[in-house]
Design a protein around this motif. Structure first.
Motif, PDB file in Angstrom:
ATOM      1  N   GLY A 168       0.821  -1.209   0.000  1.00  0.00           N
ATOM      2  CA  GLY A 168       0.000   0.000   0.000  1.00  0.00           C
ATOM      3  C   GLY A 168       0.850   1.251   0.000  1.00  0.00           C
ATOM      4  O   GLY A 168       0.532   2.241  -0.669  1.00  0.00           O
ATOM      5  N   ASP A 169       1.960   1.209   0.733  1.00  0.00           N
ATOM      6  CA  ASP A 169       2.870   2.348   0.763  1.00  0.00           C
ATOM      7  C   ASP A 169       3.498   2.566  -0.615  1.00  0.00           C
ATOM      8  O   ASP A 169       3.685   3.706  -1.053  1.00  0.00           O
ATOM      9  CB  ASP A 169       3.960   2.101   1.806  1.00  0.00           C
ATOM     10  N   TYR A 170       3.798   1.471  -1.295  1.00  0.00           N
ATOM     11  CA  TYR A 170       4.352   1.579  -2.657  1.00  0.00           C
ATOM     12  C   TYR A 170       3.347   2.234  -3.604  1.00  0.00           C
ATOM     13  O   TYR A 170       3.709   3.063  -4.448  1.00  0.00           O
ATOM     14  CB  TYR A 170       4.720   0.195  -3.175  1.00  0.00           C
ATOM     15  N   ALA A 171       2.068   1.879  -3.443  1.00  0.00           N
ATOM     16  CA  ALA A 171       1.033   2.463  -4.302  1.00  0.00           C
ATOM     17  C   ALA A 171       0.930   3.975  -4.104  1.00  0.00           C
ATOM     18  O   ALA A 171       0.617   4.711  -5.037  1.00  0.00           O
ATOM     19  CB  ALA A 171      -0.313   1.801  -4.014  1.00  0.00           C
ATOM     20  N   GLU A 179       9.881   0.347   0.625  1.00  0.00           N
ATOM     21  CA  GLU A 179      10.802   0.509   1.732  1.00  0.00           C
ATOM     22  C   GLU A 179      11.589  -0.787   1.927  1.00  0.00           C
ATOM     23  O   GLU A 179      11.132  -1.872   1.562  1.00  0.00           O
ATOM     24  CB  GLU A 179      10.037   0.839   3.015  1.00  0.00           C
ATOM     25  N   THR A 180      12.772  -0.655   2.513  1.00  0.00           N
ATOM     26  CA  THR A 180      13.640  -1.819   2.718  1.00  0.00           C
ATOM     27  C   THR A 180      12.947  -2.901   3.544  1.00  0.00           C
ATOM     28  O   THR A 180      13.171  -4.093   3.337  1.00  0.00           O
ATOM     29  CB  THR A 180      14.944  -1.392   3.414  1.00  0.00           C
TER      30      THR A 180
END
Length: 463
Positions: free
Chosen positions: A156-159, A165-166
């Motif tokens: 979701g953060d990537y979207a 994130e690592t």
């Protein structure tokens, strides 16, 4: 989803200079009050929109009530976040002291107090803490469910930001390791397929990539042990195993499959072992310490039914999945739900099962209404089997519905009856009111939708 659609209509109306009607404001207030209890409800974004409406609406009537409701929820969440921070610290301290169930109770409660847009990092830490304590307690299905939720948060953060994130790599690796402990070879391969591109997308330094390559080789070696534990009668159905493992970049596991299929000469030719005593080589491989963390037999999801098991409060629960992938997926969600619900049962006096074994069956039946039906049947010997039937046409949305969670609760209620616990009403009230078991169980049950979201609607859960 309903709130987002509603807000889209609201914003389109404002763009066209149409003021929202009192009915729309009342409907939004209802959606907001309903969503207050849900993890990841975008309250901060909604509050910003509600406040901006004050530029075109008078602070009275339905708008005044809507704003009051938003501020009340926001205030409660602010206090909840502070409590969540304290529970995170408490959970970590208990885990370090080996108090697994106390740590689990703290981390699981922190999950719901920190499920806010502006506390994403803390929320993920709570999910991770809960996953680690589930695993430490031997509740692998629940641990798997929480690692799925962690991975989904990173996706979701990537979207939102266009980069990983690592931390996404350790989450994917944990899923691989947990699936190995569950013995499910096809699931290991499915998550390895996700893990590899994630590593190269999120790991940038040579040191990070070298460390990943080293751990991946260890995964290959341990998976090879699991491959060697395959039941002899199944190898006649696994002629494709060597090519599948080689394609996945797992040469050691492929070598184990090659040997198990009887191709000793080909193994010598391709792997060139230092010793000609191949039997001793594989015998020593099977005796490595990692073998103790694996089940006695590999599960390739070839048999009908596919059997999945757990032990809760002294009772062994065997779940048999008939009908392929959908039954396997639902079966995993059911076991995760049950494990999460009863995870802190050791802290509640009187929660101990009198029943030694319990059977659950999950079948695909074309005529059943979504999401699934639940019944119990008794054989001539008085043994009860809980029967779960799901329709042949199952969709991603079925796993997100309220009816899905109600169905899981019905299964839990039937399981409680069959466990024949001598618990008092006070013990059950403690489980629900003090430990909030239903909250963490709901999160575990919804992990099924994460599998479908990340792996696709037809995940490769069979070789």
């Amino acid at each position: 989803a309903r709130t987002k659609l509603f807000l889209m209509d609201l914003l389109e109306g404002l763009a066209a200079n149409r003021q929202p009607s009192p009915e729309m404001l009342k409907a939004l207030r209802g959606l907001m009050n309903e969503g207050e209890a849900f993890v990841d409800y975008p309250l901060a974004s909604i509050l910003a929109i509600v406040q901006s409406l004050g530029e075109v609406l008078a602070d009275e009537g339905e708008y005044s009530e809507l704003l009051d409701s938003a501020l009340r929820i926001q205030s409660a969440r602010a206090g909840s976040a502070a409590n969540g921070d304290l529970l995170l610290v408490r959970g970590a301290r208990n885990l370090a002291q080996g108090r697994i169930y106390r740590a689990l109770d703290s981390f699981a409660k922190a999950q719901f107090l920190l499920a806010q847009e502006d506390r994403e990092a803390e929320f993920r830490r709570a999910l991770i803490g809960t996953a680690c304590t589930y695993e430490a307690a031997g509740l692998l299905w629940a641990a798997r469910a929480n690692w799925l939720m962690v991975l989904h948060r990173f996706f979701g953060d990537y979207a939102k930001h266009g980069k990983f994130e690592t931390g996404v790599v350790p989450a994917a690796k944990k899923l691989v390791w947990v699936e190995m402990q569950l013995g499910r070879v096809p699931c290991v391969l499915a998550w390895m397929k996700v893990l590899d591109p994630l590593a190269w997308a999120a790991l940038f330094t040579p040191e990070q990539r070298a460390e990943f390559v080293e751990e991946r080789q260890l995964m290959d070696a341990v998976l090879g042990i699991l491959v060697l534990k395959t039941r002899f009668s199944q190898w006649q159905l696994l002629g494709c195993a060597v090519s599948a493992l080689n394609k996945a970049g797992l040469p050691m596991s492929a070598g184990a499959a090659l040997f198990s299929l009887g191709y000793e000469d080909r193994f010598r030719e391709e792997y060139k072992p230092e010793s000609n005593d191949i039997l001793s080589f594989f015998h020593d491989w099977l005796r490595q310490p990692a073998a103790e963390d694996l089940p006695s037999e590999a599960n390739w999801h070839l048999d009908e039914p596919v059997v999945m098991s757990t032990v809760l409060l002294g009772c062994r629960i065997d779940l048999s999945a008939f009908g392929g992938r959908d039954a396997i997926l639902l079966g995993g969600a059911i076991l995760a739900f049950l494990e999460a619900f009863l995870a802190t049962g050791m802290l509640v006096k009187g929660l101990l099962a009198s029943c030694g074994e319990l059977r659950i069956e999950v079948r695909v039946v074309a005529t059943v209404t979504a999401p699934f039906s639940v019944t119990s049947r008794e054989d001539e010997c008085g043994e009860v089997t809980i029967s779960v039937e799901l329709p042949g046409s199952w969709s991603f949305l079925d796993a997100q519905s309220e009816a899905f969670l109600k169905g899981l609760m019905e299964i839990f209620a039937r399981v409680l009856v069959e466990l024949q616990m001598s618990s008092t009403l006070e013990a059950m009230e403690e489980l629900f009111a003090v430990h909030r078991a239903q909250d963490r169980a709901a999160l575990a049950g919804r992990s099924l939708s994460v599998v479908l979201d990340v792996l696709g609607k037809e995940p490769a859960y069979a070789p």
